[in-house]
Design a protein around this motif. Structure first.
Motif, PDB file in Angstrom:
ATOM      1  N   GLY A 185       0.810  -1.214   0.000  1.00 53.07           N
ATOM      2  CA  GLY A 185       0.000   0.000   0.000  1.00 53.07           C
ATOM      3  C   GLY A 185       0.840   1.259   0.000  1.00 53.07           C
ATOM      4  O   GLY A 185       0.585   2.197  -0.762  1.00 53.07           O
ATOM      5  N   VAL A 186       1.884   1.292   0.834  1.00 50.13           N
ATOM      6  CA  VAL A 186       2.763   2.455   0.919  1.00 50.13           C
ATOM      7  C   VAL A 186       3.518   2.639  -0.398  1.00 50.13           C
ATOM      8  O   VAL A 186       3.628   3.760  -0.916  1.00 50.13           O
ATOM      9  CB  VAL A 186       3.738   2.315   2.111  1.00 50.13           C
ATOM     10  N   ALA A 187       4.032   1.556  -0.965  1.00 51.06           N
ATOM     11  CA  ALA A 187       4.764   1.648  -2.231  1.00 51.06           C
ATOM     12  C   ALA A 187       3.853   2.119  -3.364  1.00 51.06           C
ATOM     13  O   ALA A 187       4.251   2.956  -4.184  1.00 51.06           O
ATOM     14  CB  ALA A 187       5.386   0.300  -2.572  1.00 51.06           C
ATOM     15  N   THR A 188       2.626   1.613  -3.400  1.00 52.36           N
ATOM     16  CA  THR A 188       1.679   2.026  -4.432  1.00 52.36           C
ATOM     17  C   THR A 188       1.325   3.497  -4.297  1.00 52.36           C
ATOM     18  O   THR A 188       1.275   4.233  -5.291  1.00 52.36           O
ATOM     19  CB  THR A 188       0.400   1.161  -4.359  1.00 52.36           C
ATOM     20  N   LEU A 189       1.089   3.938  -3.064  1.00 49.56           N
ATOM     21  CA  LEU A 189       0.782   5.355  -2.831  1.00 49.56           C
ATOM     22  C   LEU A 189       1.909   6.254  -3.323  1.00 49.56           C
ATOM     23  O   LEU A 189       1.665   7.273  -3.971  1.00 49.56           O
ATOM     24  CB  LEU A 189       0.559   5.596  -1.341  1.00 49.56           C
ATOM     25  N   MET A 190       3.132   5.875  -3.007  1.00 49.82           N
ATOM     26  CA  MET A 190       4.258   6.711  -3.389  1.00 49.82           C
ATOM     27  C   MET A 190       4.451   6.708  -4.900  1.00 49.82           C
ATOM     28  O   MET A 190       4.729   7.756  -5.497  1.00 49.82           O
ATOM     29  CB  MET A 190       5.529   6.230  -2.686  1.00 49.82           C
ATOM     30  N   LEU A 191       4.254   5.584  -5.530  1.00 52.35           N
ATOM     31  CA  LEU A 191       4.385   5.515  -6.985  1.00 52.35           C
ATOM     32  C   LEU A 191       3.313   6.364  -7.673  1.00 52.35           C
ATOM     33  O   LEU A 191       3.610   7.100  -8.622  1.00 52.35           O
ATOM     34  CB  LEU A 191       4.294   4.062  -7.455  1.00 52.35           C
ATOM     35  N   VAL A 192       2.088   6.294  -7.191  1.00 49.36           N
ATOM     36  CA  VAL A 192       1.006   7.118  -7.746  1.00 49.36           C
ATOM     37  C   VAL A 192       1.311   8.606  -7.535  1.00 49.36           C
ATOM     38  O   VAL A 192       1.100   9.424  -8.429  1.00 49.36           O
ATOM     39  CB  VAL A 192      -0.351   6.728  -7.126  1.00 49.36           C
ATOM     40  N   ALA A 193       1.818   8.951  -6.354  1.00 51.73           N
ATOM     41  CA  ALA A 193       2.159  10.354  -6.092  1.00 51.73           C
ATOM     42  C   ALA A 193       3.247  10.850  -7.033  1.00 51.73           C
ATOM     43  O   ALA A 193       3.172  11.980  -7.545  1.00 51.73           O
ATOM     44  CB  ALA A 193       2.602  10.523  -4.639  1.00 51.73           C
TER      45      ALA A 193
ATOM     46  N   THR B 157       4.276  11.615   1.770  1.00 42.94           N
ATOM     47  CA  THR B 157       5.304  11.235   2.743  1.00 42.94           C
ATOM     48  C   THR B 157       4.894  11.656   4.150  1.00 42.94           C
ATOM     49  O   THR B 157       5.010  10.871   5.097  1.00 42.94           O
ATOM     50  CB  THR B 157       6.654  11.891   2.375  1.00 42.94           C
ATOM     51  N   ILE B 158       4.408  12.867   4.299  1.00 41.60           N
ATOM     52  CA  ILE B 158       3.985  13.361   5.606  1.00 41.60           C
ATOM     53  C   ILE B 158       2.805  12.547   6.126  1.00 41.60           C
ATOM     54  O   ILE B 158       2.764  12.165   7.300  1.00 41.60           O
ATOM     55  CB  ILE B 158       3.650  14.863   5.539  1.00 41.60           C
ATOM     56  N   CYS B 159       1.851  12.267   5.259  1.00 42.97           N
ATOM     57  CA  CYS B 159       0.677  11.481   5.671  1.00 42.97           C
ATOM     58  C   CYS B 159       1.076  10.062   6.075  1.00 42.97           C
ATOM     59  O   CYS B 159       0.524   9.509   7.030  1.00 42.97           O
ATOM     60  CB  CYS B 159      -0.361  11.456   4.558  1.00 42.97           C
ATOM     61  N   ILE B 160       2.015   9.469   5.379  1.00 40.92           N
ATOM     62  CA  ILE B 160       2.500   8.133   5.757  1.00 40.92           C
ATOM     63  C   ILE B 160       3.200   8.195   7.099  1.00 40.92           C
ATOM     64  O   ILE B 160       3.001   7.338   7.965  1.00 40.92           O
ATOM     65  CB  ILE B 160       3.412   7.555   4.666  1.00 40.92           C
TER      66      ILE B 160
ATOM     67  N   PRO C 225      -6.752  17.107   3.333  1.00 44.32           N
ATOM     68  CA  PRO C 225      -8.007  16.398   3.610  1.00 44.32           C
ATOM     69  C   PRO C 225      -8.396  15.393   2.524  1.00 44.32           C
ATOM     70  O   PRO C 225      -9.143  14.462   2.787  1.00 44.32           O
ATOM     71  CB  PRO C 225      -9.052  17.514   3.686  1.00 44.32           C
ATOM     72  N   LEU C 226      -7.898  15.572   1.324  1.00 44.73           N
ATOM     73  CA  LEU C 226      -8.176  14.622   0.249  1.00 44.73           C
ATOM     74  C   LEU C 226      -7.234  13.421   0.288  1.00 44.73           C
ATOM     75  O   LEU C 226      -7.636  12.297  -0.003  1.00 44.73           O
ATOM     76  CB  LEU C 226      -8.043  15.317  -1.113  1.00 44.73           C
ATOM     77  N   ILE C 227      -5.993  13.659   0.651  1.00 42.95           N
ATOM     78  CA  ILE C 227      -4.971  12.616   0.571  1.00 42.95           C
ATOM     79  C   ILE C 227      -4.862  11.796   1.853  1.00 42.95           C
ATOM     80  O   ILE C 227      -4.683  10.577   1.806  1.00 42.95           O
ATOM     81  CB  ILE C 227      -3.610  13.250   0.204  1.00 42.95           C
ATOM     82  N   TYR C 228      -4.997  12.428   3.026  1.00 41.09           N
ATOM     83  CA  TYR C 228      -4.783  11.718   4.287  1.00 41.09           C
ATOM     84  C   TYR C 228      -5.706  10.507   4.474  1.00 41.09           C
ATOM     85  O   TYR C 228      -5.230   9.437   4.868  1.00 41.09           O
ATOM     86  CB  TYR C 228      -4.900  12.679   5.480  1.00 41.09           C
ATOM     87  N   PRO C 229      -7.015  10.613   4.201  1.00 41.96           N
ATOM     88  CA  PRO C 229      -7.862   9.419   4.379  1.00 41.96           C
ATOM     89  C   PRO C 229      -7.469   8.253   3.466  1.00 41.96           C
ATOM     90  O   PRO C 229      -7.520   7.096   3.875  1.00 41.96           O
ATOM     91  CB  PRO C 229      -9.271   9.914   4.031  1.00 41.96           C
ATOM     92  N   ILE C 230      -7.032   8.567   2.264  1.00 42.16           N
ATOM     93  CA  ILE C 230      -6.596   7.517   1.340  1.00 42.16           C
ATOM     94  C   ILE C 230      -5.329   6.851   1.861  1.00 42.16           C
ATOM     95  O   ILE C 230      -5.216   5.625   1.878  1.00 42.16           O
ATOM     96  CB  ILE C 230      -6.376   8.107  -0.071  1.00 42.16           C
ATOM     97  N   VAL C 231      -4.387   7.666   2.304  1.00 41.98           N
ATOM     98  CA  VAL C 231      -3.140   7.127   2.845  1.00 41.98           C
ATOM     99  C   VAL C 231      -3.410   6.283   4.081  1.00 41.98           C
ATOM    100  O   VAL C 231      -2.885   5.181   4.228  1.00 41.98           O
ATOM    101  CB  VAL C 231      -2.146   8.268   3.175  1.00 41.98           C
ATOM    102  N   ARG C 232      -4.238   6.784   4.952  1.00 42.76           N
ATOM    103  CA  ARG C 232      -4.561   6.051   6.181  1.00 42.76           C
ATOM    104  C   ARG C 232      -5.200   4.700   5.874  1.00 42.76           C
ATOM    105  O   ARG C 232      -4.890   3.703   6.493  1.00 42.76           O
ATOM    106  CB  ARG C 232      -5.474   6.891   7.057  1.00 42.76           C
ATOM    107  N   ARG C 233      -6.092   4.699   4.902  1.00 44.10           N
ATOM    108  CA  ARG C 233      -6.796   3.459   4.527  1.00 44.10           C
ATOM    109  C   ARG C 233      -5.843   2.441   3.893  1.00 44.10           C
ATOM    110  O   ARG C 233      -5.871   1.265   4.225  1.00 44.10           O
ATOM    111  CB  ARG C 233      -7.921   3.804   3.562  1.00 44.10           C
ATOM    112  N   LEU C 234      -5.001   2.893   2.962  1.00 45.00           N
ATOM    113  CA  LEU C 234      -4.118   1.974   2.253  1.00 45.00           C
ATOM    114  C   LEU C 234      -2.891   1.554   3.051  1.00 45.00           C
ATOM    115  O   LEU C 234      -2.305   0.523   2.760  1.00 45.00           O
ATOM    116  CB  LEU C 234      -3.684   2.576   0.914  1.00 45.00           C
TER     117      LEU C 234
END
Length: 173
Positions: A6-14, A39-42, A147-156
């Protein structure tokens, strides 16, 4: 394992969004730093080690994609991801404002650190009179995206089994 993916996918998408769409989202001559926001949200949601690893990986990919000096973004993002993750356990509030304040402070520090390193290494940057404006506007822009990115990061980045992302005590949520 799910959390690492999840973390790797988030960073690649970012990184992909930053390098393709980020240049079109310019307001007052400044674009958001999606890699720094992720990165901050993770760091906020998983701790210092995952924040540092995500920041290093995202920063290194950013340097390769944008022809920046290799390692400059990686060092700045690694430091911010670790610092935000290390401070989070001391924040007792579960308020919605925590991610906003975290992204705002992390963005200001991260952009300042990156620009400072760039100047030390002699990399051409914005004119001196515009540096503070770029730092503040990037911090505001990143905070608006939190507010748009943090919930997605938290979930994934959540691990349903409570296992550490990386071995060691610091990787536990």
């Amino acid at each position: 394992m799910r959390r690492v993916v999840g973390v790797a996918t988030l960073m690649l998408v970012a990184v992909v969004l930053q390098t393709t769409v980020g240049h079109h989202l310019v307001i007052f001559g400044v674009s958001p730093d999606l890699i720094l926001v992720v990165t901050i949200c993770i760091g906020l949601s998983t701790g210092p080690s995952p924040g540092a690893f995500a920041g290093f990986g995202g920063g290194l990919l950013r340097d390769f994609m944008l022809n920046a000096p290799t390692g400059l973004s990686a060092l700045a993002y690694l430091s911010v991801g670790y610092a935000v993750g290390a401070i989070r356990p001391y924040v007792r509030s579960s308020s919605v404002a925590v991610p906003l304040v975290g992204v705002a402070a992390g963005s200001l520090v991260g952009e300042s650190f990156y620009i400072g390193l760039s100047l030390l290494l002699g990399v051409p940057a914005e004119p001196g009179s515009r540096l503070v404006q770029v730092i503040v506007l990037t911090g505001l822009y990143n905070t608006l995206l939190a507010p748009l990115i943090y919930p997605i990061v938290r979930r994934l980045s959540a691990d349903p089994y409570g296992e550490a992302v990386f071995p060691g005590r610091a990787g536990r949520a």
